[in-house]
Design a protein around this motif. Structure first.
Motif, short mmCIF file in Angstrom:
data_model
loop_
_atom_site.label_atom_id
_atom_site.label_comp_id
_atom_site.label_asym_id
_atom_site.label_seq_id
_atom_site.Cartn_x
_atom_site.Cartn_y
_atom_site.Cartn_z
N ALA A 200 0.85 -1.20 0.00
CA ALA A 200 0.00 0.00 0.00
C ALA A 200 0.88 1.25 0.00
CB ALA A 200 -0.91 0.00 1.22
N ILE A 203 2.30 2.43 -3.53
CA ILE A 203 1.44 2.71 -4.68
C ILE A 203 1.59 4.12 -5.25
CG2 ILE A 203 -0.99 2.90 -5.40
CD1 ILE A 203 -1.56 0.44 -3.64
N LYS A 204 1.70 5.12 -4.36
CA LYS A 204 1.74 6.50 -4.86
C LYS A 204 3.01 6.76 -5.69
CE LYS A 204 0.77 11.27 -3.54
NZ LYS A 204 -0.46 11.44 -4.32
N SER A 207 2.75 4.93 -8.93
CA SER A 207 1.79 5.47 -9.89
C SER A 207 2.29 6.80 -10.48
CB SER A 207 0.40 5.55 -9.24
OG SER A 207 -0.05 6.86 -9.11
N ALA B 98 -5.78 10.63 -0.31
CA ALA B 98 -4.86 11.15 -1.34
C ALA B 98 -3.51 10.44 -1.25
CB ALA B 98 -4.69 12.66 -1.18
N ARG B 99 -2.99 10.25 -0.04
CA ARG B 99 -1.68 9.60 0.12
C ARG B 99 -1.71 8.15 -0.34
NH1 ARG B 99 2.35 7.81 -0.47
NH2 ARG B 99 4.29 7.83 0.71
N MET B 100 -2.88 7.50 -0.12
CA MET B 100 -2.99 6.08 -0.45
C MET B 100 -3.61 5.84 -1.84
SD MET B 100 -1.52 5.27 2.29
CE MET B 100 -1.40 3.51 1.94
N CYS B 101 -3.75 6.92 -2.63
CA CYS B 101 -4.29 6.81 -4.00
C CYS B 101 -5.73 6.29 -4.04
CB CYS B 101 -3.40 5.93 -4.87
SG CYS B 101 -1.74 6.55 -5.07
#
Lengths: 355, 355
Positions: A200, A203-204, A207, B98-101
């Protein structure tokens, strides 16, 4: 412990082998076992693949106490079924369990569960080049309780997914982005455990790198942003001159089975392989001096992933002219050959479960 | 967006108010809303509290892409129902998203969902001193896909749990262990997001500290192990001389609603409050010089948690003779007073949802 069996009388149709992709299709059966507070791991059962029903307060949704593994079963040309070093995944599963305060699971039972499950779903193992049956064991907290502590009850499942060739468009080098803002893990944290939160957390960065046209990020260490750690969800190797380097296991890096096999295979072939801290600066310097020969990632999904370009602070580090290097190619051929039974397994890494 | 309603015709009997504990009982209803790829957040519904059914490949089990919040509803003496600064939790939920998409959720819809859900379960709000109705909004990834990437589908739920008095045996100071081996978070990571993995990562240190007789750990920063960060799942405040210090928000610390309210309340009462990096060494020095006056944690569950002892490298740091300090006591009385409607809310922090 005996594994129970519930027959699936409503089997699915199998997907087209040319359109498998990764992790999208699941077989007819799954393995399930519960950890009950005061009783331990009970009721190991192979049963029809089906949804899991959980109370909304189940701890896994809130506090992520969970671990998983990933390995593959391969169908050989003569229709045998091979597992690749499953004991290493099973060891690591229990190492992850220990870090995440999840009760240990009997090693032999896990191997038996994997073998029996794969056998019962044998028809799902694809046979085209590069395909395999991906095996996903996972454990998660099931207490119905909203508060931070270790759970008293867990579920252990194994599911199977037929997966397509990773390099369906050819074995081509990837472009990676050296990440300076986001951090995956730090010493003292859970980076070496195969636990949900690590993924987790990635991911940012991953992406944002994708949006910039990169296929993966290369993580730097969380404390100094100076030492290389992993690339995406793979381990990384750097060939400088005649030496092959890979980051040492410091607690924040995953102890990859393909990483370990790569080290052993390279050493058996006479290469000098060193596990140590590697700074990003020495990679840049090696490229400047013309001594940076190859870079590649290792992991269960891709096996070997050659790196053609790395970008750091807006500058391109070109590796081997952006082409697949000899070492990467040889490793890929050897490893996939052993895994699929096409190359003789001198190391005793594969287990034939079709007997 | 209109919130749908499905009546519960099979209501549970309510637990004894004196034996509520924390997070063990759940009400008759829950709120549920789905994020569907291409459609956005759809079908917000208040419905009977019931199990969730998910495919074993649901991404939440494997990669932990999830966030949650925690806040409380209080029943006043004149039977009104108050929420305490819910807009701050809602803001933070979207910051975590937002941080974790995870796709943003409409702020007003969340507040409406919380308010309507609490109203429909109003009978579950306990009224004894120290009790409240804990509200747990949470979001998690629901794609049926085994591979690391952001999910395309999610579930957002809100569940409610009547909780007992945190200090059922009196408002007593706790003993905390200053953690030097394990790390909770590091700058560049996800420490400031209220995401499952942060809590999973804290369990081992917390459980080892419990075994040694401590109620919480005090986390140090992940890079240098030098600066204090959080205590257990609470923020921390240190009073040295006449100044009250709390770690500044650097990205690895949770932006607590009680932390923020404490700062505002202290400043309004004339105290000098400074948010900055605080080394463990200066706390030890302050104690040595007799200038360390009070230490306390702040969080939704305990509100204020006075610290009586901190242990570092085998040495005890005794705070205020192990007794509750004046500032801790005053803050606890003021904050809980405002929350329950017993003290006038000069700040406009509470929202009456019973109207």
């Amino acid at each position: 412990m005996e594994i129970g069996f519930i027959e699936n009388i409503d089997k699915k149709s199998k997907p087209n082998q040319n359109q498998l992709g990764f992790g999208q299709h699941f077989t007819d059966y799954m393995f399930e076992m519960d950890y009950i507070d005061g009783e331990g791991w009970v009721n190991p059962t192979i049963k029809p693949y089906a949804p899991i029903s959980l109370d909304p307060s189940a701890m896994v949704f809130h506090y992520g106490q969970s671990v998983f593994e990933g390995l593959k079963a391969y169908r050989t040309k003569d229709d045998r079924v091979l597992l690749f070093r499953p004991e290493k995944n099973i060891e690591r599963l229990n190492k992850s369990n220990a870090r995440m305060c999840i009760p240990e699971i009997d090693k032999e039972l896990i191997l038996k569960a994997i073998s029996e499950l794969v056998k019962v779903d044998k028809d799902w193992i694809p046979n085209q080049k590069g395909t395999s049956l991906y095996i996903r064991p996972f454990v998660f907290a099931t207490d119905y309780y909203v508060g931070v502590r270790q759970s008293h009850n867990y579920k252990f499942l194994i599911i199977l997914s037929p997966v397509g060739a990773y390099y369906s468009e050819g074995f081509n080098p990837v472009k990676i982005f050296i990440e300076q803002q986001y951090v995956r893990a730090v010493k003292g944290g859970v980076g070496e455990a195969k636990t949900a939160g690590n993924y987790a957390a990635s991911i940012k960065a991953q992406s944002e790198a994708k949006e910039k046209g990169f296929s993966q990020v290369l993580w730097l260490d969380g404390a100094e942003h100076k030492y290389i750690e992993e690339v995406g969800a793979m381990n990384i190797f750097i060939m400088i001159g005649e030496e092959i380097l890979t980051p040492e296991l410091t607690g924040s890096i995953l102890d990859g089975v393909t990483r370990r096999s790569t080290i052993e295979l390279l050493r058996a072939s006479g290469y000098q392989v060193t596990e140590r801290k590697i700074t990003i600066d020495e990679i840049i310097e090696a490229q400047f001096n013309g001594r940076l020969k190859e870079v590649f990632g290792t992991g269960t999904a891709a096996v070997i992933s050659p790196v053609g370009e790395m970008w750091f602070e807006g500058q391109k580090i070109l590796i081997n002219g952006g082409e697949v290097g000899n070492v990467s190619q040889k490793l890929y051929d050897q490893l996939t050959g052993i895994q699929t039974g096409d190359v003789e397994d001198e190391f005793g890494w594969t287990i034939d479960i079709s007997k």
